[in-house]
Motif scaffolding. Sequence first.
Motif, PDB file in Angstrom:
ATOM      1  N   GLU A   1       0.810  -1.071  -0.321  1.00 30.83           N
ATOM      2  CA  GLU A   1       0.137   0.073   0.171  1.00 30.83           C
ATOM      3  C   GLU A   1       0.713   1.576   0.433  1.00 30.83           C
ATOM      4  O   GLU A   1       2.414   1.252   0.569  1.00 30.83           O
ATOM      5  CB  GLU A   1      -0.834   0.009   0.951  1.00 30.83           C
ATOM      6  N   VAL A   2       0.754   2.207  -0.505  1.00 29.87           N
ATOM      7  CA  VAL A   2       1.421   3.549  -1.190  1.00 29.87           C
ATOM      8  C   VAL A   2       0.093   4.711  -0.123  1.00 29.87           C
ATOM      9  O   VAL A   2      -0.537   4.621  -0.558  1.00 29.87           O
ATOM     10  CB  VAL A   2       1.790   3.509  -2.377  1.00 29.87           C
ATOM     11  N   ALA A   3       1.143   6.271   0.432  1.00 27.35           N
ATOM     12  CA  ALA A   3       0.523   6.754   0.734  1.00 27.35           C
ATOM     13  C   ALA A   3       0.636   7.789   0.604  1.00 27.35           C
ATOM     14  O   ALA A   3       2.010   7.953   0.985  1.00 27.35           O
ATOM     15  CB  ALA A   3      -0.152   6.936   2.090  1.00 27.35           C
ATOM     16  N   GLU A   4       0.538   9.252  -0.311  1.00 30.00           N
ATOM     17  CA  GLU A   4       1.331  10.599  -0.149  1.00 30.00           C
ATOM     18  C   GLU A   4       0.461  11.521   1.556  1.00 30.00           C
ATOM     19  O   GLU A   4      -0.376  11.551   2.036  1.00 30.00           O
ATOM     20  CB  GLU A   4       0.864  10.923  -1.229  1.00 30.00           C
ATOM     21  N   GLY A   5       2.446  12.283   1.905  1.00 31.21           N
ATOM     22  CA  GLY A   5       2.085  12.674   2.814  1.00 31.21           C
ATOM     23  C   GLY A   5       1.371  13.748   2.424  1.00 31.21           C
ATOM     24  O   GLY A   5       1.508  14.720   1.212  1.00 31.21           O
ATOM     25  N   GLN A   6       0.294  14.470   3.218  1.00 32.06           N
ATOM     26  CA  GLN A   6      -0.168  16.096   3.004  1.00 32.06           C
ATOM     27  C   GLN A   6       0.981  17.144   3.189  1.00 32.06           C
ATOM     28  O   GLN A   6       1.254  18.017   4.038  1.00 32.06           O
ATOM     29  CB  GLN A   6      -1.108  15.897   3.722  1.00 32.06           C
ATOM     30  N   GLY A   7       1.625  18.002   2.587  1.00 28.98           N
ATOM     31  CA  GLY A   7       2.462  19.099   2.460  1.00 28.98           C
ATOM     32  C   GLY A   7       3.650  18.830   2.511  1.00 28.98           C
ATOM     33  O   GLY A   7       4.042  19.363   3.001  1.00 28.98           O
ATOM     34  N   ASP A   8       4.070  17.788   2.686  1.00 32.00           N
ATOM     35  CA  ASP A   8       5.559  17.332   3.744  1.00 32.00           C
ATOM     36  C   ASP A   8       6.193  16.755   2.373  1.00 32.00           C
ATOM     37  O   ASP A   8       7.289  16.047   2.843  1.00 32.00           O
ATOM     38  CB  ASP A   8       5.557  16.450   4.408  1.00 32.00           C
ATOM     39  N   ASP A   9       6.130  16.413   0.928  1.00 30.37           N
ATOM     40  CA  ASP A   9       6.787  15.840   0.167  1.00 30.37           C
ATOM     41  C   ASP A   9       7.388  14.542   0.061  1.00 30.37           C
ATOM     42  O   ASP A   9       7.572  14.507  -0.368  1.00 30.37           O
ATOM     43  CB  ASP A   9       8.287  16.646  -0.646  1.00 30.37           C
ATOM     44  N   LEU A  10       6.353  13.704   1.455  1.00 34.87           N
ATOM     45  CA  LEU A  10       6.901  12.637   1.260  1.00 34.87           C
ATOM     46  C   LEU A  10       5.609  11.099   0.854  1.00 34.87           C
ATOM     47  O   LEU A  10       4.884  11.647   0.813  1.00 34.87           O
ATOM     48  CB  LEU A  10       7.282  12.653   3.002  1.00 34.87           C
ATOM     49  N   ILE A  11       6.858  10.008   0.643  1.00 32.67           N
ATOM     50  CA  ILE A  11       5.724   8.667   0.183  1.00 32.67           C
ATOM     51  C   ILE A  11       5.501   8.214   1.127  1.00 32.67           C
ATOM     52  O   ILE A  11       6.801   7.949   1.516  1.00 32.67           O
ATOM     53  CB  ILE A  11       5.654   8.448  -1.107  1.00 32.67           C
ATOM     54  N   HIS A  12       4.742   7.490   1.177  1.00 34.26           N
ATOM     55  CA  HIS A  12       5.095   5.800   2.451  1.00 34.26           C
ATOM     56  C   HIS A  12       4.340   4.539   2.270  1.00 34.26           C
ATOM     57  O   HIS A  12       3.432   4.383   0.882  1.00 34.26           O
ATOM     58  CB  HIS A  12       3.862   6.525   3.224  1.00 34.26           C
ATOM     59  N   LEU A  13       5.098   4.144   2.336  1.00 33.36           N
ATOM     60  CA  LEU A  13       5.080   2.607   1.775  1.00 33.36           C
ATOM     61  C   LEU A  13       4.891   1.964   2.873  1.00 33.36           C
ATOM     62  O   LEU A  13       5.344   1.783   3.662  1.00 33.36           O
ATOM     63  CB  LEU A  13       6.063   1.780   0.682  1.00 33.36           C
ATOM     64  N   ARG A  14       3.877   0.733   2.742  1.00 30.47           N
ATOM     65  CA  ARG A  14       3.173  -0.658   3.746  1.00 30.47           C
ATOM     66  C   ARG A  14       3.365  -1.779   2.925  1.00 30.47           C
ATOM     67  O   ARG A  14       2.728  -2.176   2.680  1.00 30.47           O
ATOM     68  CB  ARG A  14       3.169  -0.314   4.817  1.00 30.47           C
ATOM     69  N   GLU A  15       3.020  -2.815   3.830  1.00 33.39           N
ATOM     70  CA  GLU A  15       2.823  -4.117   3.305  1.00 33.39           C
ATOM     71  C   GLU A  15       1.675  -4.229   4.469  1.00 33.39           C
ATOM     72  O   GLU A  15       1.333  -3.789   5.579  1.00 33.39           O
ATOM     73  CB  GLU A  15       3.368  -5.266   3.499  1.00 33.39           C
ATOM     74  N   THR A  16       0.447  -4.649   4.116  1.00 29.95           N
ATOM     75  CA  THR A  16      -0.764  -5.081   4.078  1.00 29.95           C
ATOM     76  C   THR A  16      -0.517  -6.714   5.719  1.00 29.95           C
ATOM     77  O   THR A  16      -1.243  -5.937   6.567  1.00 29.95           O
ATOM     78  CB  THR A  16      -1.735  -5.703   3.051  1.00 29.95           C
ATOM     79  N   SER A  17       0.290  -7.309   5.193  1.00 29.46           N
ATOM     80  CA  SER A  17       0.848  -8.019   6.667  1.00 29.46           C
ATOM     81  C   SER A  17       1.455  -7.908   7.340  1.00 29.46           C
ATOM     82  O   SER A  17       1.352  -8.607   8.526  1.00 29.46           O
ATOM     83  CB  SER A  17       0.747  -8.865   5.961  1.00 29.46           C
ATOM     84  N   ASP A  18       1.978  -6.001   7.285  1.00 28.61           N
ATOM     85  CA  ASP A  18       2.512  -5.463   8.574  1.00 28.61           C
ATOM     86  C   ASP A  18       2.106  -4.203   8.256  1.00 28.61           C
ATOM     87  O   ASP A  18       3.623  -3.173   8.171  1.00 28.61           O
ATOM     88  CB  ASP A  18       4.017  -6.156   8.578  1.00 28.61           C
ATOM     89  N   PRO A  19       1.272  -3.367   8.673  1.00 29.16           N
ATOM     90  CA  PRO A  19       1.088  -2.399   7.862  1.00 29.16           C
ATOM     91  C   PRO A  19       1.196  -1.288   9.072  1.00 29.16           C
ATOM     92  O   PRO A  19       1.745   0.408   9.218  1.00 29.16           O
ATOM     93  CB  PRO A  19      -0.906  -2.023   8.189  1.00 29.16           C
ATOM     94  N   ALA A  20       2.171  -1.513  10.413  1.00 28.31           N
ATOM     95  CA  ALA A  20       2.479  -0.833  11.362  1.00 28.31           C
ATOM     96  C   ALA A  20       4.098  -0.336  10.880  1.00 28.31           C
ATOM     97  O   ALA A  20       4.953   0.680  11.816  1.00 28.31           O
ATOM     98  CB  ALA A  20       3.194  -2.158  12.964  1.00 28.31           C
TER      99      ALA A  20
END
Length: 114
Positions: free
Chosen positions: A29-48
């Motif tokens: 899964e991928v998410a875009e940070g709001q206003g911080d120019d960062l992209i976050h990635l995680r696996e559904t099996s280990d979302p933490a």
Amino acid sequence: MSDRPLPDELRWIRAAPEGEAEGPGPWIEVAEGQGDDLIHLRETSDPATVVTTTRTKWEAFVKGVLAGEFDHFAEIEAESDTGGHTGGHPGSGTGGGSDTGSDAEGPAARPEAP
């Protein structure tokens, strides 16, 4: 990785084969940070566990995927009769995510804001 806490309002976009986004996974899964120019990635099996990178590095990675630089990591049969392997990308029918877009400036590179 970042030691900063993640914003609560992240909208995670699941990258899964077409029609399987709700399946057992595990998916990325991928998410875009709001206003911080960062992209976050995680696996559904280990979302933490979240990996964070910059938008510039993410866009370079997406362009590399679209250019076929990582095809050797996947064994996806070509749908044509060329007999070779090809890497899938959104819209190609050979893979993709729950979001669509085939250019590096589209949704694959910039997840939509909530």
